[in-house]
Design an enzyme around this catalytic site. Structure first.
Site, PDB file in Angstrom:
ATOM      1  N   HIS A   1       5.264  29.895  -8.399  1.00  0.00           N
ATOM      2  CA  HIS A   1       6.436  29.648  -7.269  1.00  0.00           C
ATOM      3  C   HIS A   1       7.583  29.166  -7.833  1.00  0.00           C
ATOM      4  O   HIS A   1       8.688  29.190  -6.999  1.00  0.00           O
ATOM      5  CB  HIS A   1       5.636  28.928  -6.037  1.00  0.00           C
ATOM      6  CG  HIS A   1       5.645  27.416  -6.041  1.00  0.00           C
ATOM      7  ND1 HIS A   1       4.501  26.760  -6.429  1.00  0.00           N
ATOM      8  CD2 HIS A   1       6.447  26.749  -5.992  1.00  0.00           C
ATOM      9  CE1 HIS A   1       4.322  25.415  -6.574  1.00  0.00           C
ATOM     10  NE2 HIS A   1       5.813  25.350  -6.378  1.00  0.00           N
TER      11      HIS A   1
ATOM     12  N   ASP B   1      -1.223  30.688  -9.163  1.00  0.00           N
ATOM     13  CA  ASP B   1      -0.039  29.975  -9.025  1.00  0.00           C
ATOM     14  C   ASP B   1       0.348  29.667 -10.502  1.00  0.00           C
ATOM     15  O   ASP B   1       0.956  28.460 -10.380  1.00  0.00           O
ATOM     16  CB  ASP B   1       0.110  29.044  -8.016  1.00  0.00           C
ATOM     17  CG  ASP B   1       1.400  28.583  -7.741  1.00  0.00           C
ATOM     18  OD1 ASP B   1       2.398  29.192  -8.085  1.00  0.00           O
ATOM     19  OD2 ASP B   1       1.789  27.384  -7.082  1.00  0.00           O
TER      20      ASP B   1
ATOM     21  N   SER C   1       6.441  20.324  -9.097  1.00  0.00           N
ATOM     22  CA  SER C   1       5.616  21.752  -9.280  1.00  0.00           C
ATOM     23  C   SER C   1       5.853  22.265 -10.697  1.00  0.00           C
ATOM     24  O   SER C   1       6.880  22.233 -11.503  1.00  0.00           O
ATOM     25  CB  SER C   1       6.265  22.881  -8.511  1.00  0.00           C
ATOM     26  OG  SER C   1       5.802  22.570  -7.111  1.00  0.00           O
TER      27      SER C   1
END
Length: 314
Positions: free
Chosen positions: A138, A179, A257
């Site tokens: 992402h 992811d 992230s």
């Protein structure tokens, strides 16, 4: 809702001292007996008080280690942990070029172009000395889906000598189901420091863990916590479940992230990927998640070699 975002022990050592003192004297010297006993008592008292004086004297070299010393050792350990691991962590910027600067993906990134718009920021870590970078899908989803040539990825790295430099990150492969994504930078002339990989199958709830990343664009940020839970299930960017996720209370916010979750040895045990937020606030609740490193180790080699996950090739 889950929003994808970015014991030490001590031993007290006391000075050794005799618990009793044996006094030998001749029966023929009775007149000195009382004096001898008096001297013996004084000597014995001095021996008994000696370790106590050493304990309380602030300048005594044999004094017992104070709690502050243990605290300092713990702080020094964390500082060393960060210094050893942070060169393996990178900062990633998602850029969109101005309309008049759209180009093919083979063109060198104009990293100093003032017209390039920063679309998002995230973290990643160096996988190998060839310049492969692991991050969350992402974080680079726009680059992965881009067909216009307007999306670019700017990576800030630090080499083994501590020198910072920017490079364009080319997407090599990605797996939305987990992811995960892999970027590649041209590392020629630089000595990269790949992160040391740990394992996640032997993790225990309660053990210490640490997150390094770039929350809200603040580079090289260290947060501390513990493994709060194991075997969690979180949604992937395409809606499928990522099973076996690590839950931690180490702060993970937007920009974290793709960065590593590490153990007390500095070994990567997961990829920071998501946090629960209080509805309507965007503030982390302290319930954060990382993709277990065993899953990463299983999937990343396929992304590097084939560009797609193992499951997509059959």
């Amino acid at each position: 809702m889950v929003v994808a975002v970015a014991a030490s022990s001590h031993t007290l050592a006391t000075p050794s001292s005799p618990l009793s003192t044996t006094i030998c004297c001749s029966n023929s010297i009775n007149k000195n007996l009382a004096l001898t006993r008096r001297r013996a008592l004084v000597f014995s008292s001095t021996v008994i008080l000696s370790p106590l004086l050493n304990f309380y004297h602030p300048n005594s070299t044999s004094a017992i280690a104070l709690p502050e010393d243990e605290l300092q050792q713990e702080e020094d350990r964390l500082v060393h942990l960060f210094q050893e691991t942070s060169p393996s962590v990178v900062s990633i910027q998602d850029l969109e070029l101005a309309n008049n600067r759209k180009s093919t993906s083979n063109e060198v990134l104009p990293i100093d172009d003032e017209n390039a718009k920063v679309e998002g920021k995230g973290s990643g870590f160096i996988w190998d000395k060839f310049g492969h970078i692991v991050t969350n899908y992402h974080v680079v989803a726009k680059l992965a889906k881009d067909k216009s040539g307007s999306q670019r990825c700017k990576v800030l790295l630090v080499d083994a000598k501590g020198n910072s430099f920017f490079k364009e990150g080319k997407i090599v492969g990605y797996d939305p189901d987990y992811d995960l994504a892999v970027l590649k930078v041209d590392a020629e002339g630089y000595e990269l420091k790949p992160i040391v990989l740990g394992t996640s199958h032997d993790l225990r709830v309660g053990q210490s863990c640490f997150a390094i990343g770039n929350p809200y664009g603040f580079e090289d940020t260290l947060t501390t916590g513990v493994v709060s839970g194991l075997g969690r299930e979180i949604p992937s960017p395409n809606g499928r479940a990522i099973r076996g996720a690590i839950q931690t209370d180490a702060a993970i916010n937007a920009g974290n992230s793709g960065g590593p979750l590490i153990n007390s040895y500095g070994h990567a045990i997961g990829v920071n990927t998501a946090t629960f937020t209080r509805k309507g606030t965007g503030v982390s609740s302290g319930v954060n998640f990382a993709i277990p490193i065993d899953t990463v180790v299983k999937n990343v080699p396929y992304l590097i070699v084939y560009g797609t996950p193992y499951s997509d090739r059959y």
